[in-house]
Design a protein around this motif. Structure first.
Motif, mmCIF file in Angstrom:
data_model
loop_
_atom_site.group_PDB
_atom_site.id
_atom_site.type_symbol
_atom_site.label_atom_id
_atom_site.label_comp_id
_atom_site.label_asym_id
_atom_site.label_seq_id
_atom_site.Cartn_x
_atom_site.Cartn_y
_atom_site.Cartn_z
ATOM 1 N N LYS A 6 17.019 0.711 0.116
ATOM 2 C CA LYS A 6 15.836 -0.111 0.310
ATOM 3 C C LYS A 6 15.858 -1.279 -0.676
ATOM 4 C CE LYS A 6 10.790 0.190 0.373
ATOM 5 N NZ LYS A 6 9.616 1.071 0.140
ATOM 6 N N ALA B 12 14.577 -4.251 -3.221
ATOM 7 C CA ALA B 12 13.573 -4.218 -4.277
ATOM 8 C C ALA B 12 12.226 -4.675 -3.740
ATOM 9 C CB ALA B 12 14.006 -5.110 -5.430
ATOM 10 N N SER B 13 11.175 -4.004 -4.194
ATOM 11 C CA SER B 13 9.828 -4.360 -3.737
ATOM 12 C C SER B 13 9.291 -5.587 -4.446
ATOM 13 C CB SER B 13 8.880 -3.179 -3.966
ATOM 14 O OG SER B 13 8.852 -2.818 -5.343
ATOM 15 N N ARG B 14 9.899 -5.940 -5.556
ATOM 16 C CA ARG B 14 9.436 -7.094 -6.318
ATOM 17 C C ARG B 14 10.647 -7.823 -6.904
ATOM 18 N NH1 ARG B 14 4.618 -6.188 -10.459
ATOM 19 N NH2 ARG B 14 3.950 -5.194 -8.539
ATOM 20 N N THR B 15 10.712 -9.136 -6.671
ATOM 21 C CA THR B 15 11.822 -9.943 -7.166
ATOM 22 C C THR B 15 11.300 -11.033 -8.089
ATOM 23 O OG1 THR B 15 13.153 -9.573 -5.169
ATOM 24 C CG2 THR B 15 13.717 -11.479 -6.525
ATOM 25 N N ARG C 74 15.533 0.233 -8.478
ATOM 26 C CA ARG C 74 15.618 -0.963 -7.653
ATOM 27 C C ARG C 74 14.245 -1.444 -7.185
ATOM 28 N NH1 ARG C 74 18.788 -4.580 -7.058
ATOM 29 N NH2 ARG C 74 19.029 -4.630 -4.816
ATOM 30 N N SER C 75 13.170 -0.943 -7.798
ATOM 31 C CA SER C 75 11.850 -1.421 -7.409
ATOM 32 C C SER C 75 11.622 -2.852 -7.904
ATOM 33 C CB SER C 75 10.762 -0.499 -7.974
ATOM 34 O OG SER C 75 10.791 -0.499 -9.389
ATOM 35 N N THR C 76 12.302 -3.227 -8.971
ATOM 36 C CA THR C 76 12.199 -4.579 -9.517
ATOM 37 C C THR C 76 13.585 -5.198 -9.617
ATOM 38 O OG1 THR C 76 10.237 -4.002 -10.817
ATOM 39 C CG2 THR C 76 11.452 -5.968 -11.485
ATOM 40 N N GLU C 77 13.688 -6.431 -9.164
ATOM 41 C CA GLU C 77 14.966 -7.141 -9.175
ATOM 42 C C GLU C 77 14.796 -8.468 -9.915
ATOM 43 O OE1 GLU C 77 18.137 -9.168 -6.016
ATOM 44 O OE2 GLU C 77 16.072 -8.758 -5.418
ATOM 45 N N LYS D 181 13.310 -14.710 0.013
ATOM 46 C CA LYS D 181 12.402 -13.993 0.907
ATOM 47 C C LYS D 181 13.133 -13.487 2.140
ATOM 48 C CE LYS D 181 7.988 -16.251 -0.213
ATOM 49 N NZ LYS D 181 6.922 -17.132 0.305
ATOM 50 N N GLY E 171 15.317 -10.541 1.551
ATOM 51 C CA GLY E 171 14.637 -9.328 1.099
ATOM 52 C C GLY E 171 14.428 -9.304 -0.408
ATOM 53 N N GLY E 172 14.766 -10.081 -1.012
ATOM 54 C CA GLY E 172 14.502 -9.924 -2.419
ATOM 55 C C GLY E 172 14.216 -11.241 -3.290
#
Length: 306
Positions: free
Chosen positions: A21, A23-26, A61-64, A114, A117-118
């Motif tokens: 999945k 990262a939810s936040r980049t 990998r929640s934050t990139e 965007k 995905g990241g």
């Protein structure tokens, strides 16, 4: 000795892994160079900064983090890289041109992320509108028959530059528009960067206003000044700190008259390390460590707000 031309852009990021999945936040660190605007000067700084920010995110990998920098327009190593059609003009480019170009490139980069995905006037010669052109012609004449390898050796010897900085400087001198662009932009800066044109919202005074729905109601600003800087007069720097910032020495922030409001940006003077204006030549690693601390504090503040 490498003969590879310096890159016109550096984009450091972790490639997406199949089946994982995104990262939810980049967080995108968009770096704007100084003048001369060759991003290759900053490779050590940018690479070390990226490593510091990502060394503990391999398993999370929640934050990139992505780190991106590009050479300013007109400092490209060959004419084919210059976006004359996009910018609708030939080099040299002035300060406002560079600002618009950086804004456009940043907007495109954000969309790409965007989708995936990241100074002081001690330089009267810069006021002469023909100086940049004549100086560029003179330097080009002097170096016309010198290959980059020999020019690199001379720069390393007489300017006492590390090999990588000497190679970048030699390529800059031999580039089609580099010298002209640097001097043209420096002249433009002398006429434009002399007054405070940012409004109160940019500086942070809008903190007392009602909260908005925007995730970042105002910028989080950090400033780091050299103790002595030939581009910034001490009086100008001190006046800016007094009127706009919270003054910081080392790890502490001084709360003194006119400088203690929490919403003001932290402004520091490097009193201990002696980092120069051109930190990228030899001090990229320690400055990256300082900047990484700034970024972590901004991210922590961002996390707490959400």
């Amino acid at each position: 000795m490498s003969s590879t031309a310096p890159a016109s852009q550096i984009h450091l990021r972790t490639p997406p892994e199949p089946g994982k999945k995104p990262a939810s936040r980049t967080y995108l660190i968009y770096f704007v160079t100084g003048n001369p605007g060759l991003v290759e000067y900053y490779r050590t700084f940018l690479t070390h900064l990226y490593g510091l920010l990502t060394h503990n995110t391999a398993s999370d990998r929640s934050t990139e983090f992505q780190v991106y920098g590009r050479s300013l327009s007109g400092f490209e190593m060959n004419d084919a890289e210059i976006k004359t059609m996009k910018w609708r003009k030939q080099p040299p480019y002035g300060l406002q041109d560079q600002i618009r170009h950086s804004e456009d490139e940043l907007a495109e980069l954000v969309e790409e992320v965007k989708e995936s995905g990241g100074a002081r006037d001690v330089r009267p010669f810069l006021k002469n509108s023909n100086f940049a052109t004549f100086a560029a012609l003179f330097v080009n004449f002097l170096t016309m028959f010198l290959p980059i390898s020999i020019l690199t050796t001379l720069i390393a010897k007489f300017m006492d530059f590390p090999t990588d900085a000497a190679q970048t400087t030699a390529a800059f001198v031999k580039s089609p528009h580099g010298i002209h662009e640097a001097l043209h932009m420096a002249r433009d800066e002398m006429f434009q960067i002399d007054t405070d044109i940012w409004d109160e919202e940019i500086w942070g005074a809008a903190a007392s206003e009602p909260a908005t729905k925007h995730p970042h109601p105002r910028p989080i600003l950090r400033f780091l000044f050299a103790r002595k800087d030939h581009w910034v007069a001490d009086a100008t720097r001190d006046a800016l700190i007094h009127t706009r910032g919270r003054f910081s020495r080392g790890d502490g922030v001084e709360e003194v008259e006119g400088q203690g409001e929490n919403w003001k940006p932290v402004m520091e003077i490097d009193e201990r390390e002696g980092w120069p204006h051109g930190f990228c030549i030899r001090h990229g690693v320690p400055v990256a460590e300082k900047v990484a601390g700034y970024v972590r504090a901004i991210v922590a503040q961002d996390m707490a707000r959400k």
